[in-house]
Enzyme design. Structure first.
Site, PDB file in Angstrom:
ATOM      1  N   SER A  85       4.036   5.503   5.303  1.00 22.73           N
ATOM      2  CA  SER A  85       2.633   5.545   5.195  1.00 22.73           C
ATOM      3  C   SER A  85       1.935   4.229   4.833  1.00 22.73           C
ATOM      4  CB  SER A  85       2.313   6.762   4.424  1.00 22.73           C
ATOM      5  OG  SER A  85       2.730   6.484   3.205  1.00 22.73           O
TER       6      SER A  85
ATOM      7  N   LYS B  78      -3.325  11.858  -2.227  1.00 18.98           N
ATOM      8  CA  LYS B  78      -3.612  10.333  -2.279  1.00 18.98           C
ATOM      9  C   LYS B  78      -5.042   9.925  -2.341  1.00 18.98           C
ATOM     10  CE  LYS B  78       0.193   9.204   0.757  1.00 18.98           C
ATOM     11  NZ  LYS B  78       0.749   8.608   2.237  1.00 18.98           N
TER      12      LYS B  78
END
Length: 797
Positions: free
Chosen positions: A651, A694
């Site tokens: 990611s 996140k």
């Protein structure tokens, strides 16, 4: 220019129409397990299939309602089934080490035991009284009289001959002696010594002849005595048989259709003769035994050990869940008692296991546990394959010999349902060749459930009913709405509900406690929010410590300004029961050379394979987009700074590529932005996991330093459906203090980070001047030319 990439506040969270929600919550339809249609269908098939080998493996994560669905489905189906047979162990009179298993009709196990108890009571009431009856005494006296007559007749013959010799025969009990006679009177020892020697010698000669004659006369005495004993024994046996016949006649009539019981009763009747002769005859046993001791003795010898009796399991087939499936709990065990320092046992101390109680029905087991406890898995497979239950010591397979009982085997007809995780299922499938033969049905539980109106109504019904069953405060509509949002957050998808319903049930219980402390009479959205916040606070020590280090400057993260070769990546940390996001600085440096892109994390063996794969894709992207007309020659290094543990996942590959292009083109990146996303070699941005954590991790840092309206997070466009952000983030976005962008490709990301046009190829295959991509191509060509000149210098030298 890029405003279309900015997400509105309405896109950051699930939106449910509350009126429709209320209408659905008032539905009178009743629901069972939430969703899981595939698993329900497989479970129904496996339960109905009677062929051998169609045992069921229920696969899924804990908390998804696996055990509840299995128990509910089995209970409904089992009620329609016939009750299984009952089983008991009885003594094997020929070989006590091998008790015999009896098969009885359903529900008659304890009734049979009561009948044997009654039989024992009747035996104790009948014996020894039966030997004291006039009829028995007369017959016994007649036998003893016949023996006495024969004995006396022999003695009379000797006595007659003795009198002819002037000798008297004297009988003292069983002893016989001879005395001299004078004038019809017997002489004593003193008088005998006064007789002349000749007379004394004659008496001795007569005595010798008489003793010889007495021996001949009583030569048949042992036979006479044996005959008497045999006749008395036969009389005793006839008396016992005649007395027991009416006692057994009723039992034989009652159980005439149960072959095992009829056989056992015949053995008991035959063995009782010996027991009565040994312990219940008058004056036969030298020890004094009261009735209680006699009853215990007979019970230990004849009372059946009822192993399972369906009457105590309710109607229908049994459904058994064994929470602690060690070998003894599953297959049964043999108990011992200490007697003068020795361990002894008998058939009465055989204890059933879960397989016995579930025989004829269904047994639910935890797959992980049966693989953890020794001998259990192999023993279970052996029992299912053989179709019988053996109670034995598992340690005999290790060469540890133990002297114990070997009970008779019991036929096994059970359907086993294993409940376990996906890892265990695939492990068994790969490593155990017999697994697929025995567990042919897979009931696969989904981790999420589609958010349809029907499933929403089902979710509300489930939450409301569970709260009522647990005695909790009633839930309001807004509380249920907040629980749906939380479930979608757990599923990380606005279109899905999480199958881990236990998490929501725990939140309800915690909200009920907090509501009690504040005096609330209902569980509203406020109490749910309090419960979620309290849970986050309990598990948030590490997240708070990391945030504090960022604010103090220990961990270097900028949230304003610009910098070349530096970008804020986003990570997710799962520690214990806590999952939180945190920004991480990624840096890149570029210089002439041909070493390629060096992943520092991989070089020091901190980068895991997927992360390393993401970094290697960068080379493919650079070659595809920038090096079509010259060789790609570059030396660059990328690092995730202040990271001291293993890193996995791809990611960060989008952030690493943007950081690398920044270092290559010397164009600064906005430090108020953070980004996450995976890319492929063509620059398409791919979805990642943990997007909510996140975003919130970076937002908390920006909020702690002060929101300026210039901070933002860039996410893949494919993750828009995964957004279920907390209200603070949504409010900040609505007020223009924070932004979230959804991008589909690298060019959109570069434009946002560097605040200029990324550039696209024109008809001639060139990028427009003063664009990011144009500068990247120019810089790469410059480095390539430098490498080519160096190669020429080396060749010339």
């Amino acid at each position: 220019m890029l405003d279309h990439l900015k997400l509105p506040a309405s896109a950051l969270k699930l939106a449910i129409d509350l009126p429709a929600f209320n209408s659905a919550s008032q539905s009178g339809q009743q629901y069972g397990i939430l969703g899981q249609d595939r698993a329900k269908s497989a479970l129904a098939f496996g339960i109905a299939m009677k062929a051998p080998g169609y045992n069921i493996f229920v696969m899924g994560d804990s908390g998804t309602g696996r055990l509840s669905m299995v128990s509910h489905s089995l209970s409904e189906y089992a009620e329609q089934q016939e009750s299984p047979l009952s089983y008991a162990y009885v003594d094997n009179f020929e070989n006590p080490r091998e008790p015999i298993a009896l098969e009885l009709p359903s529900g008659e196990g304890h009734a049979f035991s009561k009948d044997i108890e009654k039989l024992i009571d009747n035996v104790l009431a009948t014996f020894p009284a039966a030997f004291e009856s006039p009829s028995y005494q007369q017959k016994k006296s007649a036998i003893e009289r016949r023996f006495s007559q024969r004995y006396n007749s022999a003695i009379d013959l000797v006595d007659t001959k003795a009198r002819d010799m002037s000798v008297a025969l004297y009988r003292d009990s069983d002893a016989i002696s001879f005395l001299p006679i004078r004038e019809d009177k017997t002489l004593d020892e003193e008088q005998f010594t006064l007789l002349p020697q000749a007379e004394r010698d004659a008496f001795h000669q007569h005595t010798e002849k008489l003793e010889e004659y007495l021996g001949d006369a009583l030569l048949g005495l042992p036979e006479w005595r044996r005959t008497m004993v045999d006749e008395i024994r036969q009389l005793d046996n006839d008396t016992i048989r005649q007395t027991l016949e009416p006692l057994f006649a009723e039992l034989n009539g009652k159980y005439q259709n149960v072959d095992d019981v009829i056989t056992y009763l015949a053995e008991v009747e035959k063995n009782l003769g010996n027991t009565i002769g040994d312990f219940l005859m008058p004056n036969r046993n030298p020890e004094s035994r009261d009735t209680l001791v006699k009853r215990q003795l007979l019970s230990e010898q004849y009372l059946p050990n009822i192993l399972v009796d369906s009457r105590h399991d309710g109607s229908g087939a049994p459904v058994i869940y064994e929470p602690h499936p060690i070998y003894q709990n599953l297959f049964g065990r043999i108990e011992y008692i200490s007697d003068q320092g020795m361990l002894i046992t008998n058939y009465r101390r055989i204890c059933p296991g879960s397989l016995h109680r579930a025989n004829g029905g269904y047994l639910i087991l935890d797959a992980e546990k049966i693989l953890t406890y020794p001998f259990v898995w192999e023993g279970l497979k052996r029992a299912l394959k053989a179709g019988r239950i053996e109670i034995e010591s598992p340690y005999s397979e290790l060469g540890i010999n133990t002297i114990t009982l070997k009970p008779g085997v019991i036929p096994l007809n059970v359907k086993v349902i294993l409940v376990g995780s996906r890892d265990i299922y695939y492990l068994l499938e790969e490593l155990d060749g017999e697994f697929n033969e025995m567990f042919r049905v897979l009931a696969d539980f989904d981790d999420y459930i589609k958010r349809t109106p029907d499933n929403i109504a089902q979710f509300m019904q489930l939450m409301t009913r569970q709260a009522q069953d647990a005695g909790l405060k009633p839930l309001t509509a807004t509380a249920l709405l907040r629980l749906i949002e939380h479930s979608c957050r757990l599923a990380e998808n606005q279109s899905h509900l999480s199958a881990h319903v236990n998490n929501c049930l725990e939140i309800i219980a915690e909200a009920n406690l907090l509501g009690s402390q504040t005096g609330a009479i209902r569980i509203d959205k406020t109490e749910i929010e309090l419960a979620l916040a309290a849970r986050e606070q309990r598990n948030g020590r590490i997240a708070e410590a990391i945030l504090e280090e960022m604010l103090e400057g220990t961990i270097l993260i900028d949230t304003e300004g610009e910098a070349i070769g530096k970008v804020n990546g986003l990570t997710v940390m799962d520690i214990g029961g806590s999952s939180f996001g945190a920004p991480a600085r990624i840096t890149a440096t570029v210089h002439p050379g041909s070493r390629g892109i060096v992943d520092i994390e991989r070089e020091v063996e901190l980068g895991q394979p997927i992360h390393s794969k993401g970094v290697m894709i960068l080379t493919g992207y650079l070659g595809h987009c920038y090096a079509q007309q010259f060789p790609l020659a570059i030396s660059a290094s990328i690092a995730m700074e202040q990271s001291y543990g293993h890193i996995d996942g791809d990611s960060a590959s989008l952030a690493e590529l943007c950081c690398l292009i920044s270092a290559l083109t010397r164009i600064p990146i906005r430090q108020g932005y953070a980004l996450t996303g995976s890319i492929n070699q063509y620059g398409e941005v791919q979805a990642i996991g943990g997007v909510n954590e996140k975003i919130e991790g970076f937002f908390e840092l920006c909020a702690a330093r002060g929101l300026s309206g210039q901070q933002a997070v860039i996410i893949p466009a494919a993750n828009k459906r995964n957004l279920m952000l907390n209200q603070q983030v949504i409010d900040a976005v609505a007020q223009g203090l924070f932004s979230i962008y959804a991008v589909s490709n690298v060019n959109e990301t570069l434009s946002l980070l560097m605040n200029r046009d990324a550039g696209s190829l024109n008809a001639e295959g060139q990028y427009s001047e003063d664009t990011i991509n144009f500068k990247a191509v120019a810089r790469l060509k410059e480095i390539s030319d430098m490498s080519a000149d160096d190669d020429k210098d080396i060749e010339g030298s």
